[in-house]
Design a protein around this motif. Structure first.
Motif, mmCIF file in Angstrom:
data_model
loop_
_atom_site.group_PDB
_atom_site.id
_atom_site.type_symbol
_atom_site.label_atom_id
_atom_site.label_comp_id
_atom_site.label_asym_id
_atom_site.label_seq_id
_atom_site.Cartn_x
_atom_site.Cartn_y
_atom_site.Cartn_z
ATOM 1 N N LYS A 151 12.018 3.520 6.499
ATOM 2 C CA LYS A 151 10.934 3.888 7.033
ATOM 3 C C LYS A 151 10.077 4.319 5.735
ATOM 4 C CE LYS A 151 11.706 5.122 11.800
ATOM 5 N NZ LYS A 151 12.947 5.354 12.256
ATOM 6 N N ALA A 152 10.736 4.940 4.556
ATOM 7 C CA ALA A 152 9.957 5.347 3.600
ATOM 8 C C ALA A 152 9.359 4.560 2.723
ATOM 9 C CB ALA A 152 11.069 6.447 2.594
ATOM 10 N N MET A 153 10.183 3.283 2.393
ATOM 11 C CA MET A 153 9.835 2.146 1.796
ATOM 12 C C MET A 153 8.606 1.591 2.554
ATOM 13 S SD MET A 153 11.513 2.557 -1.023
ATOM 14 C CE MET A 153 10.770 0.863 -1.531
ATOM 15 N N ARG A 154 8.786 1.580 3.779
ATOM 16 C CA ARG A 154 7.395 0.724 4.364
ATOM 17 C C ARG A 154 6.451 1.709 4.432
ATOM 18 N NH1 ARG A 154 6.375 -2.340 9.389
ATOM 19 N NH2 ARG A 154 4.156 -1.486 9.763
ATOM 20 N N VAL A 167 2.736 0.300 2.511
ATOM 21 C CA VAL A 167 1.512 0.389 3.328
ATOM 22 C C VAL A 167 0.287 1.136 2.475
ATOM 23 C CG1 VAL A 167 0.153 1.237 5.256
ATOM 24 C CG2 VAL A 167 2.582 0.379 5.727
ATOM 25 N N SER A 168 0.832 2.271 1.939
ATOM 26 C CA SER A 168 -0.049 3.044 1.062
ATOM 27 C C SER A 168 -0.525 2.150 -0.227
ATOM 28 C CB SER A 168 0.674 4.265 0.614
ATOM 29 O OG SER A 168 1.669 4.808 1.314
ATOM 30 N N ALA A 169 0.353 1.454 -0.745
ATOM 31 C CA ALA A 169 0.011 0.690 -1.881
ATOM 32 C C ALA A 169 -1.004 -0.340 -1.474
ATOM 33 C CB ALA A 169 1.170 -0.032 -2.448
ATOM 34 N N ALA A 170 -0.728 -0.685 -0.288
ATOM 35 C CA ALA A 170 -1.711 -1.891 0.088
ATOM 36 C C ALA A 170 -3.206 -1.279 0.504
ATOM 37 C CB ALA A 170 -1.294 -2.649 1.431
ATOM 38 N N SER A 171 -3.026 -0.241 0.973
ATOM 39 C CA SER A 171 -4.418 0.627 1.498
ATOM 40 C C SER A 171 -5.440 0.915 -0.063
ATOM 41 C CB SER A 171 -4.164 1.895 2.196
ATOM 42 O OG SER A 171 -3.224 1.667 3.168
ATOM 43 N N LEU A 217 1.766 -0.949 -8.168
ATOM 44 C CA LEU A 217 0.720 -1.052 -7.015
ATOM 45 C C LEU A 217 0.572 -2.526 -6.314
ATOM 46 C CD1 LEU A 217 -0.894 1.200 -5.827
ATOM 47 C CD2 LEU A 217 -2.646 0.807 -7.364
ATOM 48 N N GLY A 218 0.386 -3.477 -7.482
ATOM 49 C CA GLY A 218 0.047 -4.801 -6.987
ATOM 50 C C GLY A 218 1.406 -5.379 -6.293
ATOM 51 N N ILE A 219 2.466 -5.077 -6.960
ATOM 52 C CA ILE A 219 3.783 -5.608 -6.233
ATOM 53 C C ILE A 219 3.896 -5.098 -4.720
ATOM 54 C CG2 ILE A 219 6.299 -6.003 -6.395
ATOM 55 C CD1 ILE A 219 5.737 -6.200 -9.371
ATOM 56 N N CYS A 220 3.855 -3.811 -4.779
ATOM 57 C CA CYS A 220 4.205 -3.108 -3.409
ATOM 58 C C CYS A 220 3.096 -3.735 -2.404
ATOM 59 C CB CYS A 220 3.802 -1.611 -3.760
ATOM 60 S SG CYS A 220 5.308 -0.639 -4.390
ATOM 61 N N SER A 221 1.981 -3.863 -2.866
ATOM 62 C CA SER A 221 0.709 -4.359 -1.806
ATOM 63 C C SER A 221 1.020 -5.648 -1.317
ATOM 64 C CB SER A 221 -0.583 -4.248 -2.366
ATOM 65 O OG SER A 221 -1.003 -3.259 -2.794
ATOM 66 N N ALA A 222 1.623 -6.611 -2.224
ATOM 67 C CA ALA A 222 2.107 -7.810 -2.066
ATOM 68 C C ALA A 222 3.266 -7.912 -1.252
ATOM 69 C CB ALA A 222 2.433 -8.668 -3.038
ATOM 70 N N ILE A 247 -8.605 -6.180 7.136
ATOM 71 C CA ILE A 247 -9.478 -5.261 6.300
ATOM 72 C C ILE A 247 -8.803 -5.346 4.984
ATOM 73 C CG2 ILE A 247 -10.294 -2.925 5.860
ATOM 74 C CD1 ILE A 247 -10.498 -2.504 8.788
ATOM 75 N N ILE A 248 -7.351 -5.107 4.808
ATOM 76 C CA ILE A 248 -6.998 -5.188 3.443
ATOM 77 C C ILE A 248 -7.319 -6.445 2.669
ATOM 78 C CG2 ILE A 248 -4.645 -5.036 2.254
ATOM 79 C CD1 ILE A 248 -3.448 -3.127 3.996
ATOM 80 N N ARG A 249 -6.796 -7.799 3.514
ATOM 81 C CA ARG A 249 -7.301 -8.800 2.617
ATOM 82 C C ARG A 249 -8.719 -8.680 2.345
ATOM 83 N NH1 ARG A 249 -3.026 -11.998 2.618
ATOM 84 N NH2 ARG A 249 -1.284 -11.522 4.329
ATOM 85 N N LEU A 250 -9.841 -8.563 3.164
ATOM 86 C CA LEU A 250 -11.114 -8.558 2.973
ATOM 87 C C LEU A 250 -11.377 -7.549 1.593
ATOM 88 C CD1 LEU A 250 -13.679 -9.648 4.335
ATOM 89 C CD2 LEU A 250 -13.935 -7.170 4.855
ATOM 90 N N ALA A 251 -10.737 -6.502 1.289
ATOM 91 C CA ALA A 251 -11.026 -5.785 0.423
ATOM 92 C C ALA A 251 -10.396 -6.073 -0.926
ATOM 93 C CB ALA A 251 -10.217 -4.315 0.623
ATOM 94 N N ILE A 252 -9.157 -7.097 -0.806
ATOM 95 C CA ILE A 252 -8.679 -7.722 -2.017
ATOM 96 C C ILE A 252 -9.683 -8.907 -2.258
ATOM 97 C CG2 ILE A 252 -6.829 -9.309 -2.825
ATOM 98 C CD1 ILE A 252 -5.160 -7.436 -0.865
ATOM 99 N N ILE A 253 -10.055 -9.468 -1.365
ATOM 100 C CA ILE A 253 -11.132 -10.494 -1.861
ATOM 101 C C ILE A 253 -12.290 -10.154 -2.512
ATOM 102 C CG2 ILE A 253 -12.729 -12.157 -0.901
ATOM 103 C CD1 ILE A 253 -10.687 -12.905 1.449
ATOM 104 N N THR A 254 -12.984 -8.866 -2.008
ATOM 105 C CA THR A 254 -14.150 -8.175 -2.250
ATOM 106 C C THR A 254 -13.790 -7.942 -3.687
ATOM 107 O OG1 THR A 254 -14.660 -7.552 -0.226
ATOM 108 C CG2 THR A 254 -15.547 -6.389 -2.211
ATOM 109 N N LEU A 255 -12.631 -7.160 -4.021
ATOM 110 C CA LEU A 255 -12.272 -6.534 -5.297
ATOM 111 C C LEU A 255 -12.260 -7.806 -6.405
ATOM 112 C CD1 LEU A 255 -9.332 -3.822 -5.236
ATOM 113 C CD2 LEU A 255 -11.742 -3.632 -5.839
#
Lengths: 261, 288, 282
Positions: B5-8, B12-16, C78-83, C98-106
């Motif tokens: 759960k922590a990794m998830r 999520v935070s990174a993607a945000s 940051l990038g790898i975790c987002s991916a 929204i995340i995808r839209l934000a990435i495209i915008t960036l």
């Protein structure tokens, strides 16, 4: 050994499904399925493609959970435990219920690391102990003699049939009671298929095996019980001999005599 | 399971952060630009002159800069579009596999040449050439900038157009050839029309890239903030203005705020281009 | 079976393609030809003298490398975790859209606008000053979308069967990702990321406003120091130097060093890709 249905009174039902409905989003894939699966027997699921047999199989180790938007109703007990009860531990469930997939999918690691993968994630790191587990699992999956001298080579160098037996060894290494097999031989040549079938014959005394197959001869050859599915419903469940000689339902008869499907 | 759960949560935070970043960019541009609305007021941006430093009267009209950007971008697209579309056709449909394996990395190579290096090349090689060719007083013109921008846009437009051409189903081609059309007829009558939405999106993204490009135009367009539509006159683009003047303004001044307004305009334009291009790609099923 | 007219058209298209190649080739050739004579150990290892008219470009090289390091440290995780989120966890929800839209915008934000943003947020608001820290953060924001997109592609290239097999053996989702998805996609992730970061190395506009020093013949001591940077140094030498014509050889040499750095990174990335492609094949 003559298998009969209804089961003899002393049968140990390892898996008990009651009134299972299953949905992919808004589409219902399984309708009101109830079935008892006996321990240490081979049970085959047959039926035309899209009939829900694989979906039903994947319910037993909750692999459908990995697909988003799926939903299940009803109750599934494995060794008396409700596996869909909230708080039930998926990881523990999957240690007890191993799975072999249609397309052999060894990891691109060494043969040893493939078999040791499960034990390792479950906390076994002692090299000696791992080596023992790997050897035992490969012996049981009838692969040991072919690979014992090249355990450190990449598993992707094995032939298709060997890869599939490696996947069986990998599943056995975790120490399951139940083995789910999703058309394990459908991508193999006839010779490799026979080896897998022989292997299933050897494993049936120790494991509860549920196998999905589209090959009716295969079901007839290797299984003790057979369930016929059609359009998401369980049409008929009986001892394999009965199903293939004297099916009760017209649909079953049509299918096994090749009139459709 | 807690680890799972922590990794998830971590992922999520990174993607945000991407969402936060977009919001932050907008907020900070607006924050720095905002006081301009009170004095001298937004009307000042519509002035026809950009004279940010003056003893007499300062002018913060961004129109000459907008026309400068438009002129340079338009000119460069005049070159970019035919070159890139033909290049993409060549790579996708004509080149043999070996050629393709060589050409594609070569185009990628162009994309990785830093814009300041291209600007430098433009300054010392291209500008004197243009000066001599047209008998001008200076080689630092809109045209010089447009040439460099073409080089910067080509990789984007070729690569995306090639993707679009490649995504045209093989069956169309087969059908056309089965009807007796030649390869060339097939390319121009079947494949290009089918790939057109993707090619248009590619061009739009190319335009976005060109409008936002700074260093190359800063170095070779002469930076004269006079409104002019002549390709052979010096111009000043929006991006070059920010880059050239931000170093010398006092933070918080009206001039500083005006530069942030230019940034906001750039952000808006590229955002709109981007969104429309993505819409086109999604609508025509060319998004992976 | 093509007519004469078609042959001519083919020839024209081929000529267009090869003239593009020729122009790229000529630019590279021109810079190597003029840059190589002035490029020597002294140029790389010494401090500049007389506002860049003499001496070397060591501080600019160190500056650019430290910016690169800072960018990698911030943007890569940051990038790898987002991916990983997008490829392994994300469901078809509004949030994901929204995340995808934000990435495209960036990805579409002009580099100079990143510069303005970095100035507003990192330099002024967070009070980092014009510094390596502010510059690295700005560049990291800029390369983030590239890293996310290429990493996601690399992750998605891993066959689904590995995930299923691992989960079926009782591994948790994270164990599955860590042991059976990430290792196989790492080469792709690294390759794509280096290509993106290489581009950051050559960027001038964002660092113009957030870190770069006009002339600073010493090495940085902390991440709060200003530094010289290769692209900015080239820009200054070429356009602001009082004797720009005289220092032309130095400009060329600087351009060559920058080019070698950026192309070297790209080539390195491509080699990594080839090397690992042999290791994992499915």
């Amino acid at each position: 050994m003559v298998e009969t249905y209804p089961f003899p009174a002393d049968t140990n039902h390892v898996i008990t499904a009651s009134r299972v409905n299953f949905f992919y989003g808004a589409t219902q894939a399984l309708f009101d399925i109830s079935m008892d699966i006996p321990g240490r027997r081979v049970t085959a699921f047959i039926g035309p493609s899209g009939c829900g047999k694989s979906t039903f199989l994947r319910i037993f180790n909750r692999m459908n959970d990995t697909i988003t938007g799926t939903r299940i109703e009803g109750e599934v007990l494995i060794n008396g435990e409700d596996i869909y009860e909230s708080g039930s531990n998926v990881v523990r469930l999957r240690r007890k219920v191993g799975m072999v997939f249609q397309k052999s999918n060894p990891f691109p690691k060494s043969i040893f690391d493939n078999v040791a993968y499960g034990p390792r994630i479950h906390g076994t790191h002692d090299r000696q102990q791992l080596a023992e587990i790997v050897e035992q699992s490969l012996i049981r999956s009838a692969l040991w003699n072919e690979v014992k001298d090249r355990l450190e080579t990449n598993a992707l160098g094995l032939s298709g049939g060997q890869q599939q037996r490696l996947c069986i060894a990998r599943a056995l290494a975790v120490g399951p009671d139940i083995l789910l097999m999703d058309e394990p031989a459908s991508a193999l040549d006839p010779k490799s298929t026979i080896r897998i079938e022989d292997l299933i014959g050897e494993l049936r005394n120790e494991y509860t095996i549920v196998i999905v197959t589209h090959n009716m001869q295969q079901a007839a050859r290797i299984s003790d019980y057979t369930a016929f599915f059609y359009e998401g419903r369980l049409v008929e469940f009986n001892a394999t001999k009965k199903i293939f000689t004297k099916p009760r339902e017209k649909q079953t008869e049509d299918y096994i005599t090749g009139r459709f499907g | 399971m807690w680890k799972d759960k922590a990794m998830r949560l971590l992922m999520v935070s990174a993607a945000s952060t991407s969402i936060f970043l977009v919001a932050l960019i907008f907020i900070f541009l607006v924050k720095e630009a905002a006081p301009f609305v009170l004095t001298p007021g937004l009307r000042a941006l519509l002035d026809r002159q950009w004279i940010p430093v003056s003893f007499v009267q300062e002018h913060f009209g961004i129109l000459p800069l907008v026309t400068g950007s438009a002129l340079v971008t338009g000119l460069s697209m005049l070159f970019t579009i035919p070159l890139s579309v033909l290049g993409a056709i060549y790579i996708a449909e004509i080149a043999n596999p070996v050629e393709r394996e060589i050409l594609k990395p070569f185009i990628e190579l162009l994309a990785s040449i830093p814009s300041v290096v291209l600007g430098f090349f433009g300054l010392v090689v291209l500008a004197p050439l243009i000066k001599a060719l047209f008998g001008l007083g200076t080689g630092l013109t809109a045209l010089t900038g447009a040439f460099l921008l073409t080089l910067m846009a080509i990789p984007t437009v070729i690569t995306l157009s090639e993707d679009a051409i490649m995504s045209v189903p093989r069956a169309y081609k087969d059908a056309s050839q089965a009807l007796g059309a030649s390869d060339l007829q097939t390319i121009f009558r079947v494949i290009i029309p089918a790939a057109l939405p993707g090619i248009i999106a590619a061009i739009m993204l190319g335009v976005g890239r060109v409008i936002g490009e700074t260093m190359a135009v800063l170095m070779v367009t002469g930076n004269s903030a006079l409104m002019s539509w002549s390709p052979l006159a010096p111009v000043r683009t929006m991006t070059a203005t920010i880059a050239a003047e931000m170093g010398e303004v006092s933070f918080g001044s009206i001039h500083y705020q005006a530069l942030f307004w230019i940034g906001l305009v750039l952000l808006a334009v590229t955002f709109i281009l981007n969104i429309i291009a993505q819409r086109v790609l999604v609508r025509y099923g060319m998004m992976k | 079976m093509s007519t004469r007219r078609e042959q001519i058209i083919y020839l024209l298209i081929r000529m267009v393609m090869y003239s593009i190649v020729l122009v790229i080739g000529y630019i590279l050739f021109d810079i190597v030809r003029h840059g190589l004579p002035a490029l020597n150990w002294e140029f790389i290892s010494e401090y500049p003298r007389k506002s860049g008219s003499e001496g070397g470009i060591l501080p600019a090289i160190v500056g650019t490398l430290s910016l690169l390091a800072g960018t990698i440290i911030v943007a890569l995780p940051l990038g790898i975790c987002s991916a990983i989120y997008l490829s392994e966890y994300a469901e078809q929800t509004r949030f994901t859209t929204i995340i995808r839209l934000a990435i495209i915008t960036l990805a579409g934000v002009p580099s100079i606008v990143f510069g303005l943003f970095g100035l507003g947020l990192f330099v002024l608001f967070l009070n980092f000053g014009t510094s390596i820290l502010a510059g690295s953060l700005t560049l990291a924001c800029m390369v983030l979308p590239t890293i996310i997109v290429s990493s996601e592609e690399a992750l998605r290239a891993v066959p689904l069967g590995y995930r299923d097999a691992s989960l079926a053996l009782g591994a948790t989702k994270w164990e599955t990702i860590r042991t059976n998805v990430l290792p196989y996609s790492l080469s792709g992730i690294i390759t794509g990321s280096i290509l993106g970061i290489g581009r950051a190395a050559g960027e001038t506009a964002p660092i113009l406003l957030t870190v770069a020093a006009f002339y600073l013949p010493k090495l940085p001591k902390s991440i709060f120091d200003q530094v010289m940077a290769l692209p900015y140094h080239l820009y200054i030498l070429a356009t602001q130097h009082p004797e720009a014509d005289k220092v032309l050889p130095l400009q060329y040499a600087t351009a060559l060093v920058l080019l070698l750095l950026v192309l070297g990174l790209s080539l390195g990335a491509i080699f990594i890709r080839i090397h690992f492609r042999k290791k994992y094949r499915w």
